[in-house]
Design a protein around this motif. Structure first.
Motif, mmCIF file in Angstrom:
data_model
loop_
_atom_site.group_PDB
_atom_site.id
_atom_site.type_symbol
_atom_site.label_atom_id
_atom_site.label_comp_id
_atom_site.label_asym_id
_atom_site.label_seq_id
_atom_site.Cartn_x
_atom_site.Cartn_y
_atom_site.Cartn_z
ATOM 1 N N PHE A 24 49.927 -60.412 100.975
ATOM 2 C CA PHE A 24 48.697 -59.769 101.423
ATOM 3 C C PHE A 24 48.617 -59.763 102.939
ATOM 4 N N LYS A 25 48.379 -58.604 103.509
ATOM 5 C CA LYS A 25 48.008 -58.542 104.917
ATOM 6 C C LYS A 25 46.503 -58.758 104.973
ATOM 7 N N PRO A 56 45.024 -52.729 105.178
ATOM 8 C CA PRO A 56 46.300 -52.286 105.737
ATOM 9 C C PRO A 56 47.473 -52.392 104.762
ATOM 10 N N ASN A 57 47.227 -52.893 103.574
ATOM 11 C CA ASN A 57 48.291 -53.086 102.589
ATOM 12 C C ASN A 57 48.700 -51.758 101.957
ATOM 13 N N ARG A 58 49.934 -51.707 101.481
ATOM 14 C CA ARG A 58 50.445 -50.495 100.846
ATOM 15 C C ARG A 58 50.107 -50.438 99.357
ATOM 16 N N SER A 91 46.080 -48.733 102.144
ATOM 17 C CA SER A 91 46.304 -48.174 103.489
ATOM 18 C C SER A 91 45.163 -47.276 103.942
ATOM 19 N N LYS A 92 43.931 -47.739 103.736
ATOM 20 C CA LYS A 92 42.786 -46.885 104.050
ATOM 21 C C LYS A 92 41.610 -47.730 104.533
ATOM 22 N N THR A 93 40.817 -47.129 105.406
ATOM 23 C CA THR A 93 39.565 -47.729 105.827
ATOM 24 C C THR A 93 38.456 -47.035 105.045
ATOM 25 N N LYS A 134 42.837 -59.479 93.890
ATOM 26 C CA LYS A 134 43.930 -59.300 92.946
ATOM 27 C C LYS A 134 44.696 -58.035 93.320
ATOM 28 N N ALA A 135 46.000 -58.148 93.314
ATOM 29 C CA ALA A 135 46.886 -56.998 93.478
ATOM 30 C C ALA A 135 47.998 -57.171 92.457
#
Length: 158
Positions: A24-25, A56-58, A91-93, A134-135
């Protein structure tokens, strides 16, 4: 014997790729877009903050549950909890609503400490707590402790 070694190699490869892919970033808090007061019931004053969060994570991250104390100018405002959870897109704000449960007493104390906002002075917002994210199949408990100065004009659309 060769079949057993193939299984171990396959398992080692899976562990290697899943552990490297799910690092995790840090999720970044980028500000408050709006403040609203929801329906007041029995002295409880729910405040809704529309906050801007950058993932910022993919990969998307699901915020499962969490609880945090919210402070305005170091004055305790209330507690925010995530019960239903929501997903931060990859990858989104995005803008997400944070509900703070407070009372008239706590709200009035925080308002008094923030009178400088009426003349354009910045307000300090601090959130301190923990969330469970969770990812994929990986859950992780993350501490939240950030403070951000907020310009009243950005909240009040002045």
């Amino acid at each position: 014997m060769i079949h057993l070694m193939n299984n171990y190699c396959f398992l080692a490869l899976i562990l290697f790729f899943t552990s490297s892919c799910v690092g995790f970033k840090e999720i970044k808090f980028e500000g408050v877009e709006a403040v609203r007061i929801a329906e007041i019931k029995k002295g409880d004053v729910p405040i809704l903050l529309d906050i801007k969060i950058d993932n910022p994570n993919r990969f998307p991250i699901k915020l499962k549950k969490g609880e945090a104390d919210v402070f305005v100018n170091n004055q305790f405002l209330g507690t925010s909890s995530i019960d239903d959870g929501f997903t931060l897109e990859k990858s989104k704000t995005g803008i997400y609503t944070l509900k703070i449960n407070t009372s008239f007493t706590l709200l009035s104390k925080a308002a008094l400490s923030s009178l400088g906002a009426l003349i354009g002075k910045e307000i300090s917002l601090r959130i301190d707590g923990e969330i469970v994210v969770k990812a994929f199949a990986v859950r992780k408990k993350m501490d939240i402790d950030f403070s951000k100065p907020i310009k009243p004009s950005s909240i009040l659309n002045i």
